[in-house]
Design a protein around this motif. Structure first.
Motif: not given
Length: 111
Positions: A36, A39, A89, A93-94, A96-99
Motif C-alpha cells: 500500500l 499519500h 498490478r 490496478v492503475p 482502479l486507483n489513480p496515480i
C-alpha cells in the motif's frame, strides 16, 4: 512500515539473501505482503540524494549491461504466481486507483 507477519514472510522469502532490500513491488509479486502507499508521501528525498558516490565503475556501460542481464534472468525465473501478480498490478490496478504525482502536488501547494 511493515507488520510482524510481513517481516516474517520477507525473512522466509529473502533468506538466503538473493535480492536488494528495497524491491517492494517484486516482494509483493511473490506474495510476501500487500503493498500500500501513503499519500502524500510521509518522507521525500532531498535533491542531494540524487547524487551518489557509492558506486564508482570504470566501465558504466558494461556494468549496466551485466545488471540488466541479471535482472532479466531473475524475472524469467519467477514463479507463475509472481508473474500473474505483476501483470495484474500493471494492467488492472492503475484502472482502479489513480496515480498521483506527489512532487507536482507539493510544487503546486508551495512546499
Amino acid at each position: 512500515m511493515i507488520n510482524l507477519e510481513a517481516a516474517r514472510r520477507l525473512l522466509k522469502l529473502l533468506y538466503p539473501v538473493w535480492m536488494a532490500a528495497d524491491k517492494w513491488c517484486l516482494f509483493e509479486e511473490y506474495g510476501a505482503f500487500r503493498l500500500l502507499a501513503a499519500h502524500p508521501a510521509p518522507v521525500l528525498l532531498h535533491d542531494v540524494a540524487q547524487h551518489t558516490t557509492i558506486q564508482q565503475f570504470d566501465d558504466i556501460d558494461n556494468h549496466n549491461r551485466k545488471k540488466r542481464a541479471s535482472w532479466t534472468s531473475l524475472m524469467a525465473k519467477r514463479p507463475i504466481s509472481a508473474k500473474t501478480r505483476q501483470r495484474y498490478r500493471r494492467a488492472v490496478v492503475p484502472l482502479l486507483n489513480p496515480i498521483v504525482d506527489v512532487k507536482a502536488g507539493l510544487k503546486d501547494s508551495g512546499q
